[in-house]
Scaffold this motif. Structure first.
Motif, mmCIF file in Angstrom:
data_model
loop_
_atom_site.group_PDB
_atom_site.id
_atom_site.type_symbol
_atom_site.label_atom_id
_atom_site.label_comp_id
_atom_site.label_asym_id
_atom_site.label_seq_id
_atom_site.Cartn_x
_atom_site.Cartn_y
_atom_site.Cartn_z
ATOM 1 N N ALA A 163 -38.295 84.682 39.215
ATOM 2 C CA ALA A 163 -37.795 83.674 38.894
ATOM 3 C C ALA A 163 -37.522 83.624 37.358
ATOM 4 O O ALA A 163 -36.585 83.193 36.818
ATOM 5 C CB ALA A 163 -38.077 82.373 39.575
ATOM 6 N N GLU A 164 -38.654 83.728 36.515
ATOM 7 C CA GLU A 164 -38.715 83.718 35.168
ATOM 8 C C GLU A 164 -38.216 85.005 34.483
ATOM 9 O O GLU A 164 -37.647 84.682 33.317
ATOM 10 C CB GLU A 164 -40.237 83.585 34.710
ATOM 11 C CG GLU A 164 -40.959 82.048 35.308
ATOM 12 C CD GLU A 164 -42.472 82.017 35.248
ATOM 13 O OE1 GLU A 164 -43.046 83.211 34.640
ATOM 14 O OE2 GLU A 164 -42.913 81.189 35.813
ATOM 15 N N PHE A 175 -35.557 90.964 37.564
ATOM 16 C CA PHE A 175 -36.182 92.158 38.156
ATOM 17 C C PHE A 175 -37.160 92.915 36.974
ATOM 18 O O PHE A 175 -37.925 93.754 37.361
ATOM 19 C CB PHE A 175 -35.016 92.985 38.753
ATOM 20 C CG PHE A 175 -35.801 94.192 39.329
ATOM 21 C CD1 PHE A 175 -36.457 94.104 40.594
ATOM 22 C CD2 PHE A 175 -35.773 95.593 39.156
ATOM 23 C CE1 PHE A 175 -36.889 95.132 41.540
ATOM 24 C CE2 PHE A 175 -36.117 96.626 39.596
ATOM 25 C CZ PHE A 175 -36.850 96.308 40.792
ATOM 26 N N SER A 176 -37.011 92.446 35.749
ATOM 27 C CA SER A 176 -37.575 93.074 34.815
ATOM 28 C C SER A 176 -39.066 92.748 34.632
ATOM 29 O O SER A 176 -39.962 93.416 33.770
ATOM 30 C CB SER A 176 -36.678 92.885 33.366
ATOM 31 O OG SER A 176 -36.879 91.697 33.241
ATOM 32 N N ALA A 177 -39.404 91.689 35.405
ATOM 33 C CA ALA A 177 -40.844 91.242 35.482
ATOM 34 C C ALA A 177 -41.620 92.454 35.952
ATOM 35 O O ALA A 177 -41.389 93.621 36.772
ATOM 36 C CB ALA A 177 -40.826 90.173 36.581
ATOM 37 N N MET A 214 -31.197 80.639 40.928
ATOM 38 C CA MET A 214 -32.210 80.796 40.194
ATOM 39 C C MET A 214 -32.262 81.766 38.951
ATOM 40 O O MET A 214 -32.292 81.690 38.057
ATOM 41 C CB MET A 214 -33.755 80.313 40.609
ATOM 42 C CG MET A 214 -34.769 80.087 39.642
ATOM 43 S SD MET A 214 -36.467 79.853 40.617
ATOM 44 C CE MET A 214 -35.972 78.797 41.657
ATOM 45 N N LEU A 215 -32.244 82.867 40.009
ATOM 46 C CA LEU A 215 -32.131 84.233 38.857
ATOM 47 C C LEU A 215 -31.093 84.400 38.283
ATOM 48 O O LEU A 215 -31.021 84.692 37.099
ATOM 49 C CB LEU A 215 -32.399 85.383 39.934
ATOM 50 C CG LEU A 215 -33.716 85.836 40.756
ATOM 51 C CD1 LEU A 215 -33.344 86.835 41.665
ATOM 52 C CD2 LEU A 215 -34.441 86.225 39.606
ATOM 53 N N GLY A 221 -29.971 84.549 33.892
ATOM 54 C CA GLY A 221 -29.329 85.637 33.410
ATOM 55 C C GLY A 221 -29.777 86.847 34.091
ATOM 56 O O GLY A 221 -29.891 87.947 33.608
ATOM 57 N N HIS A 222 -30.437 86.843 35.246
ATOM 58 C CA HIS A 222 -30.847 88.027 36.139
ATOM 59 C C HIS A 222 -30.215 88.212 37.302
ATOM 60 O O HIS A 222 -29.577 86.957 37.747
ATOM 61 C CB HIS A 222 -32.504 87.646 36.240
ATOM 62 C CG HIS A 222 -33.290 87.273 35.272
ATOM 63 N ND1 HIS A 222 -33.296 88.072 33.970
ATOM 64 C CD2 HIS A 222 -34.062 86.122 34.944
ATOM 65 C CE1 HIS A 222 -34.325 87.703 33.085
ATOM 66 N NE2 HIS A 222 -34.567 86.462 33.692
ATOM 67 N N ALA A 223 -30.301 89.507 37.759
ATOM 68 C CA ALA A 223 -29.665 89.645 39.090
ATOM 69 C C ALA A 223 -30.407 90.575 39.857
ATOM 70 O O ALA A 223 -31.108 91.502 38.945
ATOM 71 C CB ALA A 223 -28.189 90.053 38.849
#
Length: 198
Positions: free
Chosen positions: A21-22, A25-27, A103-104, A108-110
């Protein structure tokens, strides 16, 4: 003798949800492991790949068995009952999945796209499988020959998505409308337009 597990998969998934969430997918799996209080090696013993961990943390893994169920639907099934069952399941699962996806996206994440063949694309795959079922039902005479299964599937899912979204972001706009009654009304409206006279 093997040591007993001191952290459950659900605890790992909870940590993964926070980190995804933070950071989307780059986590890193290193950060997820750190947040869960385990080693990265232990993480990969439980979840073979980062993609598998992501899908399970977000809830996409549950889609696979549902897609399998949709693929097995017989064209002889009662269309109204089948669409009602699909609709209720979609709304129930959407209530869990949509807040996580929002939330993602809001950060700006997908999820990674395009989806590999063995990784479900939640909306595209559901729409295709429902359209395939409707095509089978049309072949068995349950729907009029001029019914467009693809358009019907997209209209059906669009109506369901709208309800789930409004429940999350503007529940007051539903005026107390209940999911079960909503799904039944949508199915009736769509089927009344597509059903044969028999």
């Amino acid at each position: 003798m093997a040591r007993p597990q001191t952290i459950t998969n659900e605890q790992i998934l909870a940590a993964a949800r926070e980190v995804f969430a933070e950071n989307g997918f780059s986590a890193t799996t290193a950060e997820i492991a750190r947040r869960a209080g385990i080693s990265e090696g232990t993480l990969f013993k439980r979840f073979a790949t980062k993609e598998a961990l992501f899908e399970e943390a977000i809830g996409l893994h549950e889609a696979r068995e549902w897609f399998d169920h949709l693929r097995r639907l017989d064209g002889h099934c009662d269309v109204r009952d089948t669409l009602r069952a699909i609709g209720h399941t979609f709304v129930d699962r959407g209530r869990e999945l949509m807040p996580r996806m929002l939330m993602l996206w809001s950060r700006g994440h997908a999820p990674p796209l395009p989806h590999p063949p063995d990784h479900p694309d939640p909306m595209g795959d559901v729409s295709r499988e429902i359209a395939a079922y409707l095509r089978r039902a049309r072949g068995h005479g349950a729907l009029r020959e001029d019914t467009d299964p693809d358009a019907l599937a997209v209209a059906f899912l669009g109506a369901l998505m709208q309800f789930v979204m409004l429940e999350i972001v503007r529940p007051d706009s539903l005026g107390g409308l209940e999911a079960r009654g909503y799904v039944d009304t949508v199915v009736t409206a769509l089927c009344d337009g597509a059903a044969t006279s028999s």
